[in-house]
Design a protein around this motif. Sequence first.
Motif, short mmCIF file in Angstrom:
data_model
loop_
_atom_site.label_atom_id
_atom_site.label_comp_id
_atom_site.label_asym_id
_atom_site.label_seq_id
_atom_site.Cartn_x
_atom_site.Cartn_y
_atom_site.Cartn_z
N ASP A 1 1.09 -1.30 0.44
CA ASP A 1 -0.26 -0.30 -0.42
C ASP A 1 0.54 1.81 0.56
N MET A 2 0.40 2.36 -1.00
CA MET A 2 0.84 3.47 -0.85
C MET A 2 1.42 3.99 0.10
N GLN A 3 0.66 4.33 1.70
CA GLN A 3 0.06 4.69 2.67
C GLN A 3 1.85 3.54 3.43
N GLU A 4 2.20 2.62 3.15
CA GLU A 4 3.23 2.66 3.94
C GLU A 4 4.98 2.86 3.66
N LEU A 5 4.52 3.44 2.66
CA LEU A 5 6.09 4.41 2.46
C LEU A 5 6.07 5.38 3.56
N HIS A 6 5.16 5.99 4.13
CA HIS A 6 5.48 6.39 5.16
C HIS A 6 5.44 6.22 6.56
N LEU A 7 5.44 4.97 6.76
CA LEU A 7 6.21 3.69 8.02
C LEU A 7 7.86 4.37 7.98
N SER A 8 8.40 4.58 6.96
CA SER A 8 10.02 4.23 6.26
C SER A 8 10.48 6.03 6.38
N LEU A 9 9.14 7.16 5.34
CA LEU A 9 9.83 7.51 4.52
C LEU A 9 10.25 9.11 6.24
N ILE A 10 11.07 10.01 5.99
CA ILE A 10 12.31 10.93 7.13
C ILE A 10 12.05 12.07 6.81
N THR A 11 12.07 12.56 5.50
CA THR A 11 11.88 13.92 4.83
C THR A 11 10.97 13.70 3.25
N LEU A 12 10.57 14.66 2.58
CA LEU A 12 11.04 14.81 1.34
C LEU A 12 11.37 16.26 0.41
N GLY A 13 11.20 17.06 0.12
CA GLY A 13 11.41 18.53 -0.92
C GLY A 13 10.42 17.88 -2.48
N GLY A 14 10.17 18.45 -2.49
CA GLY A 14 8.92 19.21 -4.17
C GLY A 14 7.07 19.37 -3.91
N ASN A 15 6.86 19.23 -4.66
CA ASN A 15 5.94 19.59 -4.43
C ASN A 15 5.19 18.11 -4.16
N VAL A 16 3.89 17.46 -3.70
CA VAL A 16 3.59 16.16 -3.79
C VAL A 16 2.40 16.33 -4.11
#
Length: 89
Positions: free
Chosen positions: A61-76
């Motif tokens: 699930d794409m939401q699983e990305l947020h379990l490992s995400l520290i930071t991001l930069g750009g328009n989402v």
Amino acid sequence: MSKVYLALQDNDDSRYIVEAIVDDNPTATVINQPAMIRIENDGQLVVRRASVEEKIGRDWDMQELHLSLITLGGNVDEDEDQLSLNWNT
């Protein structure tokens, strides 16, 4: 053109995610740092659910990305199939 980036914790799942991102974004640069993997690219970076599922060998699930995400930069722009980071100059 400005760089967009995504930083993930350096763990087992993130390594599969990074492999999928690099396959889908061949001009992306991967920077390994202590406990963190940073992926950056000029202008756009895309994370595709189907690509990660292929690498990880299970439904993802794409939401699983947020379990490992520290930071991001750009328009989402995110939906259930992909997350895109863009930089409009």
